[in-house]
Design an enzyme around this catalytic site. Structure first.
Site, PDB file in Angstrom:
ATOM      1  N   ASP A 242       0.912  -1.135   0.000  1.00  0.00           N
ATOM      2  CA  ASP A 242       0.000   0.000   0.000  1.00  0.00           C
ATOM      3  C   ASP A 242       0.955   1.190   0.000  1.00  0.00           C
ATOM      4  O   ASP A 242       1.606   1.475   1.011  1.00  0.00           O
ATOM      5  CB  ASP A 242      -0.854   0.002   1.279  1.00  0.00           C
ATOM      6  CG  ASP A 242      -1.746   1.233   1.346  1.00  0.00           C
ATOM      7  OD1 ASP A 242      -1.348   2.288   0.811  1.00  0.00           O
ATOM      8  OD2 ASP A 242      -2.823   1.150   1.938  1.00  0.00           O
ATOM      9  N   HIS A 243       1.079   1.893  -1.137  1.00  0.00           N
ATOM     10  CA  HIS A 243       2.171   2.862  -1.252  1.00  0.00           C
ATOM     11  C   HIS A 243       2.040   4.003  -0.235  1.00  0.00           C
ATOM     12  O   HIS A 243       3.017   4.672   0.069  1.00  0.00           O
ATOM     13  CB  HIS A 243       2.309   3.385  -2.688  1.00  0.00           C
ATOM     14  CG  HIS A 243       1.317   4.430  -3.069  1.00  0.00           C
ATOM     15  ND1 HIS A 243       0.032   4.145  -3.430  1.00  0.00           N
ATOM     16  CD2 HIS A 243       1.416   5.783  -3.144  1.00  0.00           C
ATOM     17  CE1 HIS A 243      -0.607   5.260  -3.715  1.00  0.00           C
ATOM     18  NE2 HIS A 243       0.207   6.291  -3.541  1.00  0.00           N
TER      19      HIS A 243
ATOM     20  N   HIS B  99      -5.742   2.997   1.721  1.00  0.00           N
ATOM     21  CA  HIS B  99      -4.995   4.182   2.161  1.00  0.00           C
ATOM     22  C   HIS B  99      -5.658   4.871   3.360  1.00  0.00           C
ATOM     23  O   HIS B  99      -5.010   5.200   4.347  1.00  0.00           O
ATOM     24  CB  HIS B  99      -4.879   5.205   1.033  1.00  0.00           C
ATOM     25  CG  HIS B  99      -4.310   4.661  -0.249  1.00  0.00           C
ATOM     26  ND1 HIS B  99      -3.414   3.624  -0.283  1.00  0.00           N
ATOM     27  CD2 HIS B  99      -4.498   5.019  -1.547  1.00  0.00           C
ATOM     28  CE1 HIS B  99      -3.091   3.372  -1.547  1.00  0.00           C
ATOM     29  NE2 HIS B  99      -3.740   4.194  -2.326  1.00  0.00           N
TER      30      HIS B  99
HETATM   31  C1  BG6 Z   1      -3.708   4.777  -5.887  1.00  0.00           C
HETATM   32  C2  BG6 Z   1      -5.078   4.836  -6.494  1.00  0.00           C
HETATM   33  O1  BG6 Z   1      -3.630   3.709  -4.985  1.00  0.00           O
HETATM   34  O2  BG6 Z   1      -3.479   5.995  -5.179  1.00  0.00           O
HETATM   35  C3  BG6 Z   1      -5.210   6.025  -7.422  1.00  0.00           C
HETATM   36  O3  BG6 Z   1      -5.313   3.635  -7.227  1.00  0.00           O
HETATM   37  C4  BG6 Z   1      -4.837   7.292  -6.693  1.00  0.00           C
HETATM   38  O4  BG6 Z   1      -6.529   6.129  -7.911  1.00  0.00           O
HETATM   39  C5  BG6 Z   1      -3.481   7.141  -6.007  1.00  0.00           C
HETATM   40  O5  BG6 Z   1      -4.791   8.347  -7.637  1.00  0.00           O
HETATM   41  C6  BG6 Z   1      -3.212   8.339  -5.113  1.00  0.00           C
HETATM   42  O6  BG6 Z   1      -1.903   8.272  -4.665  1.00  0.00           O
HETATM   43  P1  BG6 Z   1      -1.134   9.579  -4.219  1.00  0.00           P
HETATM   44  O7  BG6 Z   1       0.162   9.068  -3.704  1.00  0.00           O
HETATM   45  O8  BG6 Z   1      -1.006  10.444  -5.441  1.00  0.00           O
HETATM   46  O9  BG6 Z   1      -1.988  10.212  -3.174  1.00  0.00           O
END
Ligand code: BG6
Length: 514
Positions: free
Chosen positions: A202-203, A265
Site C-alpha cells: 500500500d504505497h 490508504h
Molecule cells: C492509488 C489509487 O492507490 O493511489 C489512485 O489507485 C490514486 O486512484 C493514487 O490516484 C493516489 O496516490 P497519491 O500518492 O497520489 O496520493
C-alpha cells in the site's frame, strides 16, 4: 551495500539519539517483474530502481528481469526503458549511471500462463546467477489480478517459491474485491508462499509523512496524553485529488473510490492515528495494533450507511483553470455509470480511547485541490473565560499534512495585541522541506528497499486486509445498485456533493477548508 551518514543535529541539541542517518544492508538479489512492460513497471518500478542504484544503495550483484508477452531482446528492453527513465527521472537522469544500471536489466518474453515460459525463466536465472547457485528472488506482480492465479501456480509448480530459491513476492492492491475474494487470493498465495514471504504494497505506508505519524505520536510526550476522547472532539481525514481517472476508466469502473482509496490508504491513515503504542518497533507488533483498530471500527448497518456516508460522481467542470469532462464521458466508462468517485463518511472506533469520537473521512477525484491530511480537532476549553468578547473560541487543531505540503502545524489562540480580551488564532508549523532542505524519497523507493532488506513493517498483513474489507464491504453493498438519478453528481473542481457538507454540519462541525 551499507550506507552511513551522520545526521547534523541542530546547534545546541543534546545528542540523545543514535545519529546515524541510514543503514541499508541489501543482499544480492534478482527481481522478476511480471508485467515488465506495463504501466506500473515503466512509470514507477524501473525509475525507482534506477534511483536506488544511483543513490548507491543497491548491492554490487543484482539483476532485474522484465517478464511480459511482447517480443523483445534484452537490448530492446533496455532501449525502450531508457525513454521512460529519462522522462520520470528528469534531472536525475545521467547517461553514465544509466549505462551501468542497464547492464543489470534483462528481459524474457512469454505467455505468463504457460509452463514453458517458466522453464525459460529458470534457464535465464541459471544463466545470470550460475547454475545451481542459491538465488534470492523477488517476484513483483505488476499484472492485473486475473493473472495472479496462473502465475502463482506456475511459480509453485516450477519450484520458484521455496527451496533453492529464497523468495519474496510483492503484490499490489487491490487485494481482492471484498473480504471473501481477499481470503481466496490469500489462500492461493499461501498455497505457494509463507506469510513472511508475502509483501502487500500500500504505497501510502511508504510515504515519509505517513511513517512519521507513529514517530510524532510516540516519540513526543506532549501530545500522547491528549490523544484520546477526553481532549479530542473529532478527527478529519482527507485524501482529495484533482486528477480524474485518466486512462484507467475500465479498471476504475470495476473498483470505485471505496475499494480504490478507502479500503486501504484511508483506513491505514485512520489506524496510524488511532492505534495504541506498540510494545516495540517490530513489524508484527505495529501491525497487531493496527488490526485492533480495524476490528474496533463500529460496524455499520444499511440505515446508518445511508444516513452517515455519502457517495458522489464527478460531472464536467473546471480544475485548475481547465475545462474537464465528467466521469461518464471518460474513456472506458459507461455513459450511465453509477461508479462513485467521491466518498465521505463518519466512522467510530469503539474502544476505550476513542469511544464516541467521530472520524470523518472524505476522498474524491476531481476535487478542488490536491491535499492529503489528517486534522485533529481538540475540544473547547472547559471554561469560557473570554466569553464577553468571544462567543466561540476556535478550538486547537493539529494538522498532519501528507501532501502536497509535508508538514505538521498546530493552531492555537493568542491575545490580539492591544485588545482587551480578543483571541486571535495563529499557527506554529514544521515543514519537512524547509527544515531538512532536501527532497523526500518517493514511497516506492522506501518500500522496495524494505522488501529487499526483508522488512515487512510497512506492508499490509493479511488479517489487516481482511479486517479492512469487513469495514467497507457493507458500505459498498449498501450503495451498490444506486440508480443513476439518485447518485449525487458534483461539478469537477468543487469539494464534492452538498450532501457531504451536511454530513458534518448536521453535527455542528465543519469540514476543514482546504
Ligand atoms: C492509488 C489509487 O492507490 O493511489 C489512485 O489507485 C490514486 O486512484 C493514487 O490516484 C493516489 O496516490 P497519491 O500518492 O497520489 O496520493
Amino acid at each position: 551495500m551499507r550506507r552511513r551518514r551522520h545526521i547534523q543535529l541542530p546547534e545546541g541539541s543534546a545528542p540523545f539519539c543514535d545519529t546515524e542517518e541510514e543503514r541499508f544492508d541489501i543482499e544480492p538479489f534478482t527481481m522478476v517483474i511480471f508485467g515488465g512492460t506495463g504501466d506500473l513497471s515503466r512509470r514507477k518500478l524501473i525509475p525507482t530502481l534506477y534511483h536506488i542504484f544511483k543513490e548507491g544503495i543497491m548491492p554490487g550483484d543484482f539483476s532485474i528481469i522484465g517478464f511480459a508477452s511482447s517480443r523483445m531482446s534484452d537490448e530492446g528492453f533496455r532501449d525502450w526503458l531508457k525513454g521512460f527513465i529519462m522522462q520520470y527521472a528528469g534531472d536525475e537522469f545521467e547517461e553514465g549511471v544509466w549505462q551501468d544500471f542497464s547492464t543489470h536489466i534483462f528481459y524474457i518474453d512469454g505467455d505468463l500462463k504457460e509452463g514453458g515460459s517458466y522453464r525459460r525463466l529458470i534457464e535465464r536465472l541459471d544463466g545470470i546467477a550460475g547454475a545451481g547457485r542459491p538465488v534470492s528472488l523477488i517476484h513483483y506482480m505488476a499484472v492485473p489480478p486475473r493473472l495472479f492465479e496462473p502465475i502463482i501456480k506456475n511459480l509453485s509448480g516450477w519450484g520458484l517459491c521455496k527451496g533453492r530459491y529464497d523468495t519474496r513476492i510483492i503484490v499490489e492492491k487491490p487485494f481482492g474485491r471484498d473480504r471473501d475474494s481477499a481470503i481466496e487470493l490469500n489462500n492461493l498465495m499461501l498455497s505457494a508462499f509463507d506469510e513472511e514471504q508475502i509483501y502487500r504494497i500500500d504505497h501510502y505506508l511508504g510515504k515519509e509523512t505517513v511513517q512519521n505519524i507513529i514517530f510524532f505520536r510516540f516519540a513526543n510526550s506532549i501530545f500522547e496524553p491528549l490523544w484520546n476522547r477526553k481532549y479530542i472532539d473529532h478527527v478529519q481525514i482527507t485524501v482529495s485529488e484533482t486528477i480524474g481517472i485518466g486512462t484507467r476508466g475500465r479498471f476504475y469502473e470495476e473498483i470505485g473510490v471505496i475499494r480504490d482509496i478507502v479500503q486501504n490508504h484511508m483506513l491505514q491513515l485512520l489506524a496510524l492515528v488511532a492505534m495504541e503504542p506498540p510494545a516495540g518497533f517490530d513489524a508484527d507488533l505495529i501491525r497487531d495494533e493496527k488490526v485492533k483498530v480495524f476490528r474496533a471500527i463500529r460496524p455499520m448497518d444499511e440505515g446508518y450507511i445511508k444516513g452517515s456516508t455519502v457517495i458522489g460522481q464527478y460531472g464536467p467542470g473546471e480544475v485548475n483553470g481547465e475545462r474537464v469532462r465528467g466521469y461518464r464521458e471518460e474513456d472506458g466508462v459507461s455513459p450511465d455509470s453509477t461508479t462513485p468517485t467521491f466518498f465521505a463518511g463518519k466512522f467510530f472506533v469503539d474502544n476505550w480511547r476513542w469511544a464516541d469520537v467521530p472520524f470523518y473521512l472524505r476522498t474524491g477525484k476531481r476535487l478542488a485541490r490536491r491535499v492529503t491530511e489528517i486534522s485533529i480537532h481538540f475540544k473547547q476549553p472547559p471554561l469560557r473565560l473570554f466569553s464577553s468578547s468571544c462567543e466561540f473560541i476556535e478550538p486547537n487543531m493539529l494538522v498532519l499534512g501528507i501532501q502536497p505540503d509535508e508538514e505538521i502545524s498546530l493552531r492555537f489562540g493568542v491575545k490580539y495585541p492591544s485588545s482587551l480580551s480578543q483571541i486571535y488564532p495563529v499557527t506554529m508549523d514544521f515543514n519537512y522541506k524547509r527544515t531538512f532542505k532536501r527532497g523526500i524519497h518517493p514511497p516506492y523507493e522506501r518500500l522496495l528497499i524494505d522488501c529487499m532488506r526483508g522488512d515487512q513493517t510497512l506492508f499490509a498483513r493479511q488479517d489487516g486486509v481482511e479486517a479492512m474489507w469487513s469495514v467497507v464491504d457493507p458500505i459498498i453493498k449498501a450503495w451498490e445498485g444506486i440508480g443513476m438519478n439518485d447518485l449525487p453528481l458534483y461539478p469537477a473542481g468543487t469539494w464534492g456533493p452538498p450532501e457531504a457538507e451536511a454530513l458534518i454540519t448536521n453535527d455542528g462541525r465543519q469540514w476543514r477548508r482546504l
